[in-house]
Design a protein around this motif. Structure first.
Motif, PDB file in Angstrom:
ATOM      1  N   TYR A  35      50.975  27.786  32.734  1.00 41.70           N
ATOM      2  CA  TYR A  35      52.218  27.620  33.486  1.00 41.70           C
ATOM      3  C   TYR A  35      53.013  28.921  33.620  1.00 41.70           C
ATOM      4  N   SER A  36      52.894  29.810  32.674  1.00 40.61           N
ATOM      5  CA  SER A  36      53.597  31.094  32.788  1.00 40.61           C
ATOM      6  C   SER A  36      53.055  31.902  33.961  1.00 40.61           C
ATOM      7  N   LYS A  37      51.737  31.861  34.141  1.00 41.62           N
ATOM      8  CA  LYS A  37      51.122  32.591  35.264  1.00 41.62           C
ATOM      9  C   LYS A  37      51.470  31.910  36.593  1.00 41.62           C
ATOM     10  N   ALA A  38      51.498  30.584  36.586  1.00 41.72           N
ATOM     11  CA  ALA A  38      51.901  29.860  37.803  1.00 41.72           C
ATOM     12  C   ALA A  38      53.343  30.226  38.155  1.00 41.72           C
ATOM     13  N   PHE A  39      54.174  30.398  37.129  1.00 40.03           N
ATOM     14  CA  PHE A  39      55.584  30.738  37.340  1.00 40.03           C
ATOM     15  C   PHE A  39      55.740  32.112  37.996  1.00 40.03           C
ATOM     16  N   ILE A  40      54.893  33.052  37.636  1.00 43.00           N
ATOM     17  CA  ILE A  40      54.932  34.392  38.259  1.00 43.00           C
ATOM     18  C   ILE A  40      54.751  34.269  39.775  1.00 43.00           C
ATOM     19  N   GLN A  41      53.813  33.415  40.184  1.00 47.80           N
ATOM     20  CA  GLN A  41      53.560  33.216  41.613  1.00 47.80           C
ATOM     21  C   GLN A  41      54.742  32.515  42.286  1.00 47.80           C
ATOM     22  N   GLN A  42      55.321  31.519  41.603  1.00 50.57           N
ATOM     23  CA  GLN A  42      56.454  30.802  42.191  1.00 50.57           C
ATOM     24  C   GLN A  42      57.691  31.701  42.305  1.00 50.57           C
ATOM     25  N   LYS A  43      57.845  32.615  41.356  1.00 51.17           N
ATOM     26  CA  LYS A  43      58.954  33.572  41.452  1.00 51.17           C
ATOM     27  C   LYS A  43      58.781  34.482  42.657  1.00 51.17           C
ATOM     28  N   ALA A  44      57.532  34.906  42.890  1.00 51.19           N
ATOM     29  CA  ALA A  44      57.241  35.769  44.047  1.00 51.19           C
ATOM     30  C   ALA A  44      57.553  35.031  45.348  1.00 51.19           C
ATOM     31  N   ILE A  45      57.244  33.746  45.385  1.00 53.07           N
ATOM     32  CA  ILE A  45      57.544  32.934  46.575  1.00 53.07           C
ATOM     33  C   ILE A  45      59.055  32.807  46.749  1.00 53.07           C
ATOM     34  N   TYR A  46      59.743  32.553  45.642  1.00 58.55           N
ATOM     35  CA  TYR A  46      61.202  32.341  45.684  1.00 58.55           C
ATOM     36  C   TYR A  46      61.935  33.576  46.210  1.00 58.55           C
ATOM     37  N   LYS A  47      61.459  34.752  45.828  1.00 62.05           N
ATOM     38  CA  LYS A  47      62.112  35.989  46.272  1.00 62.05           C
ATOM     39  C   LYS A  47      62.057  36.128  47.798  1.00 62.05           C
ATOM     40  N   ARG A  48      60.960  35.643  48.379  1.00 66.87           N
ATOM     41  CA  ARG A  48      60.810  35.734  49.834  1.00 66.87           C
ATOM     42  C   ARG A  48      61.300  34.483  50.550  1.00 66.87           C
TER      43      ARG A  48
END
Length: 592
Positions: free
Chosen positions: A238-251
């Motif tokens: 889930y920590s790695k999934a969160f990295i991707q979701q943060k990248a999406i959120y920024k954009r």
């Protein structure tokens, strides 16, 4: 009258034909091909254009090694109907005779038909697939898409590459299909999930991860970040999934709900660190009252679930501050429920808990919210030994929401109440129904309790040990850990060697874990592993012991063999998938 007669005759003919077809199918399914052939030939005479009857005639002839007759029938039908898919059937007829050159000749002729007319691919590729002629089916699709670029056979080709064992090309085709046709994404991901959980090719997960990473880095398209997040969720990373979701959120700040959903999944899988990391991010990046309250609820529930008694005052202060900050309203209902439960079960102040819940019920809330409050109130009444009052509330919830999960949960709690009262007959009756509940969690809990009662009734019809065990479980329910521990330890002394010994050891181990005495917990699990190898609780003992070594004592060398034993000796365990994943992590595998 003539019309009625014709209609009656027509309907009679249809009924007779259907009966004959069923008879032929029965013969075919039982392998009585001679009888099946006679019936299918009769059916074909009356329905010469029926391709299903014709196909079954050919299959019967081939099963009876009548290859010449099959060839004659195929040639005649090809000349009559000009169906180019019959070229594949002719080739297959030769393949069954081990005549590869002639089989290839007809297969190649079928491929040539696609080169002349790409639309022929639909029938021809279908027959190639049906006959498990994977290479020819792929060739057919490739030629058709070269001739007609508008054609899309990515999904079919991906499946064929999978059959070949060519995971790289399968992944490639599936990812192209996912991107070009997002409506097919769930279907593609279902296929990926199937391969990700199989042992056939351990490199598959790593290949998929790399393919997704390359696309995410090259294109900067958030579609691939979301895909990567999905991948990591399947791996429970889930920590790695969160990295991707943060990248999406920024954009795309509109995607915030995905981050909250990810936190919920991390909590469900007991990944405390990832859940805290995600929820902290949520609290720092939203002003939405509902989301803020929800996140605080998740965080404080995690604290309560892992708290020792010395932590209670700080948690109580935090709850007071949160309720002061957000106020008493329908929005803060979940916080109020947590405070009521904490007051009753951790602070031993049931009156405060009941007061909070009864006040909350007076707010303008819906029937589901009322049911949740009633459930918590019933839980507190049960802890006070007020069985009848608790049952009234559980029954009300069952009656009002019988078709919902919360209604089934109330039903399960009714069964547990009967169990705590040592009314095992009535409890078993209720649990038998709940074993098939729509909620898997409820069904599993019902099955566990049903097995506990039935297993400890066979050997001891008077249920002496089981009654003591139910009392100890009730003390545990009331959060009276030390009293429950003493009761379970007495059961071990008084009923040593009986059926109930293994599950008693498991309960004692669980209590020691909650008290933070991990070495004492390990001692109980070790007795189960060493002396109760055949019991149904040994996989749990192995997993819980492995988890203590892995996460509490940080002794991975002792955790590894325990996970490994689950993998090789308990394939049907509910802990199998998690044990395999954690074992590979400890072993240092990269293809997780």
């Amino acid at each position: 009258m003539k019309k009625i007669l014709y209609i009656t005759l027509f309907l009679f003919t249809l009924v007779v034909q259907a009966q004959n077809e069923q008879l032929a199918n029965n013969y075919f399914d039982r392998g009585e091909f001679e009888k099946a052939l006679v019936n299918y030939e009769d059916l074909l005479k009356s329905s010469i254009g029926n391709s299903n009857y014709f196909e079954r005639v050919i299959q019967c002839q081939q099963q009876l090694l009548q290859f010449d007759k099959a060839e004659k029938g195929l040639v005649e039908r090809y000349e009559k109907f000009k169906q180019n898919s019959l070229l594949v059937e002719l080739g297959y007829n030769y393949q069954l005779q081990k005549n590869e050159p002639k089989a290839k000749k007809y297969y190649d002729q079928a491929i040539e038909k696609i080169q002349k007319n790409a639309n022929e691919v639909y029938q021809i590729a279908y027959i190639f697939e049906k006959k498990a002629l994977v290479d020819y089916a792929l060739q057919a699709y490739q030629i058709a898409t070269e001739k007609e670029p508008k054609f899309n056979f990515n999904f079919q080709m991906a499946m064929l590459y999978g059959q070949q064992g060519n995971s790289e090309m399968m992944i490639e085709k599936f990812l192209i299909e996912s991107y070009n046709n997002p409506q097919n994404l769930p279907m593609v991901q279902n296929q990926f999930t199937r391969f990700m959980t199989e042992e056939v090719d351990e490199k598959f997960n790593e290949s998929l991860r790399k393919a997704l990473l390359i696309r995410a880095q090259k294109t900067q398209d958030i579609f691939w970040n979301d895909y990567l997040s999905w991948y990591y969720v399947q791996q429970k990373e889930y920590s790695k999934a969160f990295i991707q979701q943060k990248a999406i959120y920024k954009r795309n700040p509109e995607s915030f709900s995905n981050i909250v959903n990810l936190a919920e999944m991390a909590i469900e899988d007991n990944d405390q660190e990832a859940a805290k990391e995600i929820l902290t991010f949520v609290l720092d990046n939203t002003q939405n009252i509902e989301v803020l309250i929800q996140s605080h609820c998740y965080l404080i529930e995690m604290k309560i679930n892992h708290a020792l008694e010395k932590d209670y005052p700080a948690i109580n202060d935090e709850l007071d501050l949160l309720i002061k900050e957000f106020g008493v309203s329908p929005y803060s209902l979940e916080l109020l429920k947590i405070q009521a439960s904490f007051s009753a079960f951790q602070l031993n102040n049931p009156e405060k808990g009941k007061t909070i819940l009864k006040s909350a019920m007076e707010m303008p809330i819906n029937k589901y919210q009322i049911a949740a409050l009633k459930m918590k109130l019933a839980d507190i009444l049960l802890a006070e030994d007020k069985f009848n009052q608790a049952l009234i509330y559980y029954s009300q919830i069952e009656s009002d929401l019988s078709g919902d999960v919360i209604g089934q949960e109330a039903n399960l709690k009714t069964a547990k109440t009967s169990y705590f009262k040592a009314d095992f007959v009535w409890a078993s009756h209720q649990l038998k129904v709940l074993k098939t509940a729509s909620s898997q969690l409820i069904a599993n809990d019902a099955l566990d309790l049903f097995l506990l009662i039935s297993d400890n009734t066979v050997e001891d019809s008077t249920q002496v040990a089981l009654k003591k065990f139910a009392l100890a479980d009730f003390l545990l329910y009331k959060n009276k850990k030390q009293e429950a521990l003493s009761q379970f330890q007495n059961i071990l002394k008084e009923h040593k060697g009986e059926q109930i010994e293994a599950v008693t050891l498991l309960r004692i181990g669980s209590i020691y874990e909650k008290l933070g005495d991990f070495n004492a917990a390990l001692e109980q699990y070790k007795i189960i592993i060493d002396k109760h190898k055949e019991c149904i609780y040994v996989d749990e003992a192995l997993y819980f012991a492995a988890e203590i070594y892995n996460f509490q004592l940080k002794d991975v060398e002792k955790a590894k063999p325990l996970y490994e034993e689950i993998i090789f000796k308990h394939e049907d365990s509910i802990f199998y998938v998690e044990a395999r994943k954690k074992y590979r992590q400890l072993r240092g595998d990269t293809n997780l």
